[in-house]
Structure formats: C-alpha cells, structure tokens
Scaffold this active site. Structure first.
Site, PDB file in Angstrom:
ATOM      1  N   ASP A   1      -0.759  -8.523  13.257  1.00 25.73           N
ATOM      2  CA  ASP A   1      -2.039  -9.165  12.960  1.00 25.73           C
ATOM      3  C   ASP A   1      -2.398 -10.259  13.953  1.00 25.73           C
ATOM      4  O   ASP A   1      -3.559 -10.653  14.051  1.00 25.73           O
ATOM      5  CB  ASP A   1      -2.007  -9.751  11.549  1.00 25.73           C
ATOM      6  CG  ASP A   1      -1.756  -8.689  10.498  1.00 25.73           C
ATOM      7  OD1 ASP A   1      -2.489  -7.690  10.474  1.00 25.73           O
ATOM      8  OD2 ASP A   1      -0.807  -8.846   9.705  1.00 25.73           O
TER       9      ASP A   1
ATOM     10  N   SER B   1       0.822  -1.215   0.000  1.00 25.75           N
ATOM     11  CA  SER B   1       0.000   0.000   0.000  1.00 25.75           C
ATOM     12  C   SER B   1       0.855   1.264   0.000  1.00 25.75           C
ATOM     13  O   SER B   1       0.589   2.208  -0.761  1.00 25.75           O
ATOM     14  CB  SER B   1      -0.953   0.004   1.200  1.00 25.75           C
ATOM     15  OG  SER B   1      -0.259  -0.179   2.417  1.00 25.75           O
TER      16      SER B   1
ATOM     17  N   ARG C   1       4.466  -3.625  17.376  1.00 23.02           N
ATOM     18  CA  ARG C   1       3.045  -3.275  17.288  1.00 23.02           C
ATOM     19  C   ARG C   1       2.191  -4.355  17.961  1.00 23.02           C
ATOM     20  O   ARG C   1       1.192  -4.047  18.619  1.00 23.02           O
ATOM     21  CB  ARG C   1       2.636  -3.089  15.829  1.00 23.02           C
ATOM     22  CG  ARG C   1       3.379  -1.966  15.106  1.00 23.02           C
ATOM     23  CD  ARG C   1       3.077  -1.970  13.615  1.00 23.02           C
ATOM     24  NE  ARG C   1       3.472  -3.228  12.993  1.00 23.02           N
ATOM     25  CZ  ARG C   1       3.176  -3.569  11.741  1.00 23.02           C
ATOM     26  NH1 ARG C   1       2.470  -2.752  10.973  1.00 23.02           N
ATOM     27  NH2 ARG C   1       3.579  -4.732  11.243  1.00 23.02           N
TER      28      ARG C   1
ATOM     29  N   HIS D   1      -1.712  -8.815   1.971  1.00 25.02           N
ATOM     30  CA  HIS D   1      -1.352  -7.566   2.635  1.00 25.02           C
ATOM     31  C   HIS D   1      -2.308  -7.225   3.772  1.00 25.02           C
ATOM     32  O   HIS D   1      -1.949  -7.324   4.932  1.00 25.02           O
ATOM     33  CB  HIS D   1      -1.300  -6.432   1.606  1.00 25.02           C
ATOM     34  CG  HIS D   1      -0.750  -5.130   2.123  1.00 25.02           C
ATOM     35  ND1 HIS D   1      -0.021  -5.027   3.290  1.00 25.02           N
ATOM     36  CD2 HIS D   1      -0.818  -3.863   1.620  1.00 25.02           C
ATOM     37  CE1 HIS D   1       0.337  -3.763   3.477  1.00 25.02           C
ATOM     38  NE2 HIS D   1      -0.142  -3.040   2.494  1.00 25.02           N
TER      39      HIS D   1
ATOM     40  N   HIS E   1       7.218 -12.488   9.348  1.00 23.77           N
ATOM     41  CA  HIS E   1       7.152 -11.174   8.704  1.00 23.77           C
ATOM     42  C   HIS E   1       8.250 -11.106   7.650  1.00 23.77           C
ATOM     43  O   HIS E   1       9.322 -11.698   7.812  1.00 23.77           O
ATOM     44  CB  HIS E   1       7.316 -10.049   9.733  1.00 23.77           C
ATOM     45  CG  HIS E   1       7.021  -8.683   9.194  1.00 23.77           C
ATOM     46  ND1 HIS E   1       7.974  -7.918   8.567  1.00 23.77           N
ATOM     47  CD2 HIS E   1       5.872  -7.957   9.184  1.00 23.77           C
ATOM     48  CE1 HIS E   1       7.417  -6.771   8.195  1.00 23.77           C
ATOM     49  NE2 HIS E   1       6.162  -6.760   8.554  1.00 23.77           N
TER      50      HIS E   1
END
Length: 468
Positions: free
Chosen positions: A402, A269, A354, A299, A345
C-alpha cells in the site's frame, strides 16, 4: 530476466495473431484442472491418512485474543506467505513469476489472466493457453441486463464497495453451482460448476467495477465503451473507465491486478470467501461476502490512507523536501500518537516484494519518477524504516504494497479514493476463488473452529482468576 520476458512476450504476440485458432496442444483450464486434481487429491488423502494426528503448532491465549495471528489451521494452495521473503505463488516469488508469466502484446507487465491460470493450476500457461484463457474470460465478462439495471438503479452516493458487493451477489441469479446442487450432483463433481461460476465471477467483476465507476463519477454508463474481445481484462477495464489511451495506466493495472491476486488465506477477504464457500454457498455469494470484508478500513483502505498521508506531507513541507525535513515530519506524526500508513505488516518482517515491484515500475518510467508524490514514496522508503526502528513500537518497519500503489494510481489520474478498493477487489477475486475451486476439489468440509469464553480459557489454563 529481460531476455526471458521478451521471449515470452514475442510468443504471446504470435499467439494473439491467431487467437481464434484452437491449437491441438493447447489445453483449456477445465482440461488442465481435470488432469491435476486427481494428483492433488491423492496427496491430500495421503497426508490425512498417514499424518492426520501430527501436530502443526500450539495455540496461545494471546493468539485467541490477538486475531488468531500465526495459528496454522487453514489449507491454502495457491500461495504461502513467509515473514522474511514475502509471498510465493505455488513456490515462485514475484520476480520469478514476472520472468515466466506471459505479458500482453506491447506490454511489459505479466498478465493477470496468466497469473489466474497459474493460481488455479500451479502450472505456467503457454502463450497459446494464455490467449485462449484471456479470450474466454473476456467473453464471460459481458454482464446480464438485470445486473446492469441493478447497478444503474443504485444511488450514486452509495459507496462503490457497497455497489460492488451488491453487483457480485446478484450474479448468484445465474449460478451453475447453485442450480446443479439443487438438481442433485455427486460431491466429487462440485468443483466443476464451482470453476464455471468462479471464472464468471472474476471476469464479470471487472465489468461491474467499470460500470460502478461510470455511474458514480462520470454521470452514468450510457456512453460506456463496448468490450473489445481481442483485448485483456485490464485493458477493457481501463478503457471503460476512461484510461484506455494511457499505455502507462494500462500496464500499471495489469501489474496491480497480478500482484494483488493472492496473499495466502488468512487475510480477511480470502478467509471470508473460503469460510462462506465451506457452507456450499456459490462463488458469487462467497466473493460478495469477501468484498464486504475488503471494504473494511483495516483491510482494503490502506493505500488511500497512505496517499492522504503523502499529500498532507506535500502540503506541510512542500515538494522535494530534504530527508531531514521528512524525518522531522515522520517524528511529528508519531509523537501525535498516529501511525505511518503503508509501513508494517501482520506477517512480513522485510520490505513487501509487491511494494518493490510497484516501486520498480515507477522508477522505470521517467514521467512517474519525476512526480513529486511518487518521489515521496521513495523518500519514505529511505527514511521511515530507521525512524520506526528507533521509535521501537513497530515489529516491521518496512513498507507494504500500500505504500506505493495509491500514488501510482493517483499519478495516472485515478483520483477517486473511494474507488481504489474496488480495483483491489477485481484482483483479489482471482486468488480467493482459485482456492474456493480447490476447496471443492479436495472435498473440504464446513469450517467450524472451536470458540472459547474467557471463563473456559481460565479453566483450561488453570488460572486462579475467580471473577470470570
């Protein structure tokens, strides 16, 4: 850390009480960037003139076939991702940002508006600057009537991300950059209307997302609550989709939005916004293209896959299963040739900071910590890395963001999985468009890398292969 953050929160609350007052010492985002940009332009000029021929790295055949992973070929100012320590925003880690960025009155999490200011400028905003910037963004978040009617006319069965792409692209109708470029302006001034469009795009994306939610899941936007001009973007978003009374959800969305703003420029993105913007497409078109990339399963859909995995685990082994049972379930999944979603990742080789911030959010709230779904997030964190290491096919056996985000949204009642990527999209606009502003400020050209056929690669490397 708590003392620092409580001090920042008190300052913000004080500033909020006089939000309508422009303090003489308070600079606008436009003023701040006008001061900073010449300094950064001088640095860029020196780097190019004195070090333009220096080599930053090599490109291997594997990288060409492997998604260009690790190729150092893109300028990205707001953030840099390190494989060992995670993301840094203008040099600060996530915990450091949490310490210094203002929070909302009564809230505990850093405001996305403060993060947006920081991503644009590299400067921590004062409490007064944050209030002023928040107020400006909320005013900009009002949608033109033609955008409302466009969204309302879309089929309710159309995927929310497709609706999001359409809504953001349609904002191009009022692009200041497109209008001024058509009229003629100096290249040195490109950044000014780019900033104006970017501020509009970020602000309006929240309201577009809210309207999509109401149209798709609540029967229409007829009864959509009006924007509260004295509140922040995240509160208004939560309120307009029906969660304004949930203090926990509002603070989660603030944290979620702040954490997902930026993750350097190589992800789909962010890179898409930069690439399309390099053609001097306006920020609305650039970011609508970015949203199309975000909608892809590789994504922006990962947190949905994690949540489905956990819910399937609950069905199969029940709530509160032992670590031994969880390990058996993980091995069973791997032996079927499936992956453990939320783990691994492309860049990181340690737990995603995060993820850690979201996990800490959940653990700090008893109602979340007691949720069996969130309990499995913690249990997987304790068990999955060792299994994945033993399995030997994962370069990074640790959780990414996620692994936690979907379970937290689910806990507070946002259970429409197809909408999760829309919440990601509102956040990512701040990071991607911050760099688009810097692209124009630094005069970056049209992006045009060199491509190679397999025959050309064969020739370059002197390979004996003859059938290419």
């Amino acid at each position: 850390m708590l003392a620092v953050r409580s001090s920042v929160a008190r300052s913000f609350a004080s500033a909020t009480r006089v939000a309508g007052v422009r303090h003489a010492s308070t600079k606008t985002i436009q003023d701040t960037l006008a001061e900073i940009i010449p300094e950064r332009q001088a640095i860029a000029k020196e780097l190019r003139s004195q070090h333009g021929s220096k080599v930053l790295g090599e490109v291997t055949v594997e990288q060409v076939f492997g998604g260009m992973r690790g190729i150092k070929a893109m300028l990205w100012e707001p953030s840099v991702l390190d494989s060992e320590e995670g993301i840094r925003f203008w040099g600060r880690t996530i915990p450091e940002c949490q310490e210094v960025l203002p929070t909302a009155p009564g809230g505990k999490e850093m405001l996305p508006e403060a993060m947006f200011w920081y991503l644009l400028t590299g400067k921590v905003p004062t409490a007064e600057e944050t209030v002023q910037f928040q107020n400006e963004l909320v005013k900009r978040s009002v949608l033109p009537s033609h955008i409302e009617s466009t969204l309302d006319a879309l089929p309710k069965t159309l995927h929310p991300m497709t609706q999001f792409v359409i809504g953001v692209a349609a904002l191009n109708h009022d692009s200041k950059f497109a209008a001024q470029y058509k009229a003629g302006m100096k290249k040195a001034d490109y950044w000014v209307p780019t900033l104006e469009d970017s501020l509009d795009c970020v602000a309006k994306s929240f309201t577009i997302a809210s309207r999509i939610y109401r149209n798709t899941y609540l029967g229409g936007a007829k009864d959509m609550p009006a924007l509260q001009m004295d509140k922040d973007l995240s509160f208004n978003f939560a309120n307009q989709i029906g969660f304004g009374d949930s203090e926990g959800f509002v603070d989660l969305i603030r944290l979620y939005n702040a954490l997902h703003t930026d993750h350097e420029g190589g992800n789909v993105s962010a890179h898409t916004a930069h690439l399309v913007g390099s053609a001097l497409s306006d920020p609305f078109l650039s970011y609508s293209a970015a949203l199309a990339g975000l909608a892809g399963p590789l994504h922006g859909l990962a947190n949905q896959e994690v949540l489905r995995f956990i819910l399937d685990m609950v069905k199969e082994i029940g709530e509160g299963a032992s670590n031994e049972k969880i390990v058996e379930f993980i091995w069973s999944t791997l032996k079927k040739g499936q992956v453990i979603p939320g783990y691994g990742h492309a860049v990181l080789r340690k737990p995603d900071p995060r993820f850690m911030a979201l996990q800490q959010f959940g653990e700090s709230r008893p109602e979340v910590a007691a949720d069996p779904v969130f309990g499995y997030v913690n249990a997987l964190y304790k068990t999955a890395p060792a299994v994945l290491t033993e399995h030997g096919k994962t370069k990074n056996p640790f959780p990414n963001v996620d692994a936690a985000s979907g379970s937290l949204l689910y806990h507070y009642g946002l259970k429409n999985f197809d909408f999760y990527t829309v919440t990601f999209g509102t956040s990512r606009s701040m990071g991607a468009l911050s760099q688009v502003v810097w692209d124009r400020a630094l005069g970056l050209p049209l992006e045009r890398p060199k491509s190679l056929s397999m025959g050309a690669i064969n020739k370059l490397i002197g390979s004996p292969l003859s059938n290419v």
